[in-house]
Design a protein around this motif. Structure first.
Motif, PDB file in Angstrom:
ATOM      1  N   VAL A 100       0.858  -1.182   0.000  1.00 20.36           N
ATOM      2  CA  VAL A 100       0.000   0.000   0.000  1.00 20.36           C
ATOM      3  C   VAL A 100       0.894   1.231   0.000  1.00 20.36           C
ATOM      4  CG1 VAL A 100      -1.714   1.306   1.311  1.00 20.36           C
ATOM      5  CG2 VAL A 100      -1.864  -1.179   1.190  1.00 20.36           C
ATOM      6  N   PRO A 101       0.647   2.206  -0.880  1.00 19.22           N
ATOM      7  CA  PRO A 101       1.497   3.399  -0.946  1.00 19.22           C
ATOM      8  C   PRO A 101       1.519   4.170   0.362  1.00 19.22           C
ATOM      9  CG  PRO A 101       0.071   3.243  -2.865  1.00 19.22           C
ATOM     10  CD  PRO A 101      -0.394   2.204  -1.897  1.00 19.22           C
ATOM     11  N   VAL A 105      -4.241   4.278   0.598  1.00 17.01           N
ATOM     12  CA  VAL A 105      -5.177   4.822  -0.383  1.00 17.01           C
ATOM     13  C   VAL A 105      -6.526   4.151  -0.197  1.00 17.01           C
ATOM     14  CG1 VAL A 105      -3.554   5.553  -2.136  1.00 17.01           C
ATOM     15  CG2 VAL A 105      -4.221   3.171  -2.052  1.00 17.01           C
ATOM     16  N   MET A 128      -8.154  -3.128  -6.343  1.00 18.00           N
ATOM     17  CA  MET A 128      -6.904  -2.476  -6.714  1.00 18.00           C
ATOM     18  C   MET A 128      -6.685  -1.213  -5.892  1.00 18.00           C
ATOM     19  SD  MET A 128      -5.311  -4.276  -8.875  1.00 18.00           S
ATOM     20  CE  MET A 128      -4.080  -3.019  -9.208  1.00 18.00           C
ATOM     21  N   ASN A 129      -5.423  -0.921  -5.592  1.00 16.67           N
ATOM     22  CA  ASN A 129      -5.035   0.302  -4.884  1.00 16.67           C
ATOM     23  C   ASN A 129      -5.686   0.435  -3.514  1.00 16.67           C
ATOM     24  OD1 ASN A 129      -3.408   1.167  -7.070  1.00 16.67           O
ATOM     25  ND2 ASN A 129      -5.227   1.974  -8.102  1.00 16.67           N
ATOM     26  N   TYR A 130      -5.882  -0.699  -2.856  1.00 12.17           N
ATOM     27  CA  TYR A 130      -6.439  -0.733  -1.505  1.00 12.17           C
ATOM     28  C   TYR A 130      -7.807  -0.055  -1.431  1.00 12.17           C
ATOM     29  CZ  TYR A 130      -6.159  -1.560   3.491  1.00 12.17           C
ATOM     30  OH  TYR A 130      -6.391  -2.031   4.752  1.00 12.17           O
ATOM     31  N   GLN A 131      -8.605  -0.240  -2.478  1.00 12.79           N
ATOM     32  CA  GLN A 131      -9.961   0.294  -2.511  1.00 12.79           C
ATOM     33  C   GLN A 131     -10.955  -0.767  -2.031  1.00 12.79           C
ATOM     34  OE1 GLN A 131     -10.890   3.609  -3.394  1.00 12.79           O
ATOM     35  NE2 GLN A 131      -8.700   3.706  -2.976  1.00 12.79           N
TER      36      GLN A 131
END
Length: 288
Positions: A100-101, A105, A128-131
């Motif tokens: 996770v960035p 996110v 995707m992208n911790y959504q």
């Protein structure tokens, strides 16, 4: 779908466009009499809310859903289909989960625990992208994300509900079926059924894998459970008595059995998890 197209060789449709349509919903702000007129003789209407619909324009791929043509495929075409599906599944599950960035996110733009951090490790459950995830099996609204498998299993839509609705021993039995061993987190289609795999009937070549709205990072056995979930929706329908070669085994003629065997070849044995999932659906009162 873009992530899968970029990092694998799976036949995934291109997305040409995405947009939203919103329609204003109005209501009267002045009280009205029985004849429909406002008490002041005027009617004022104001916007109460916006109802939105999302649209996506995607590439149309050739081929037919394999559930509709399996009975018409010969042994050679069926063999090629099996090999390609197993290969694509293994390729999908070999994708590396990115950390996770920084700062996370999640749905609110923050890290999972609300604190900024230099990237969280892997093993989380999310789109995707911790959504948040979208999954019609679990919830009618997006849910999550979760830092780990344990957090996902204990959410209100899975074991969390069982803990509230059933005695402790029922919860512990189901938990044991779902947590045996150290299950990996892998990229998962989460709706890999015969209606979502397109095939060229004559050759058995897979021409497309579609319907990626539930895809994301999930526990490795979930692909198997979801791959046979909703089996009564017609995806496994066969044409009675139609065996083009006259030599196919009973297993080959039963696409449901073939599908389970293909999933097990990649996912492993998920019988305990499938049984637990069926029991949880009974507890929820799901009609299927």
């Amino acid at each position: 779908m873009g992530f899968v197209r970029e990092h694998t060789g799976l036949p995934v449709p291109r997305v040409w466009g995405f947009w939203s349509h919103r329609e204003e919903t109005n209501f009267d702000t002045n009280p009205t009499s029985s004849d429909g007129k406002s008490e002041t003789g005027t009617r004022r209407r104001e916007s109460a809310s916006s109802i939105g619909l999302n649209y996506m324009l995607i590439e149309a791929l050739p081929g037919d859903p394999v559930g509709e043509v399996w009975a018409d495929m010969d042994d050679s075409a069926r063999s090629r289909f099996r090999g390609e599906l197993v290969g694509y599944l293994r390729e999908l599950r070999a994708l590396e989960q990115p950390p996770v960035p920084m700062g996370g996110v999640g749905p609110s733009g923050s890290s999972p625990d609300g604190d900024a951090r230099d990237g969280m490790g892997v093993g989380y459950i999310s789109a995707m992208n911790y959504q948040p995830l979208t999954d019609h099996r679990i919830a009618t609204v997006p849910y999550g994300p979760f830092e780990d498998v344990k957090g996902w299993l204990e959410c209100e839509y899975l074991l969390g509900y069982v803990a509230k609705a059933r005695p402790r021993n029922v919860y512990e039995t189901l938990e044991g079926q779902l947590t045996k061993g150290d299950a990996r987190v892998v990229f998962t289609h989460s709706d890999l059924t015969p209606r979502n795999v397109l095939v060229e009937k004559e050759s058995g070549r897979i021409t497309g894998i579609v319907d990626w709205d539930s895809a994301g990072w999930c526990v490795e056995w979930w692909e198997g459970v979801k791959g046979v979930y909703g089996w009564n929706d017609g995806s496994f329908a066969q044409k009675p008595g139609n065996d083009p070669q006259g030599s196919s085994s009973r297993l080959d003629n039963n696409l449901m059995a073939v599908w389970k065997s293909l999933l097990r070849e990649v996912v492993g044995n998920f019988d305990d998890e499938l049984k637990a999932d069926e029991e949880m659906r009974d507890i929820y009162g799901f009609p299927y």
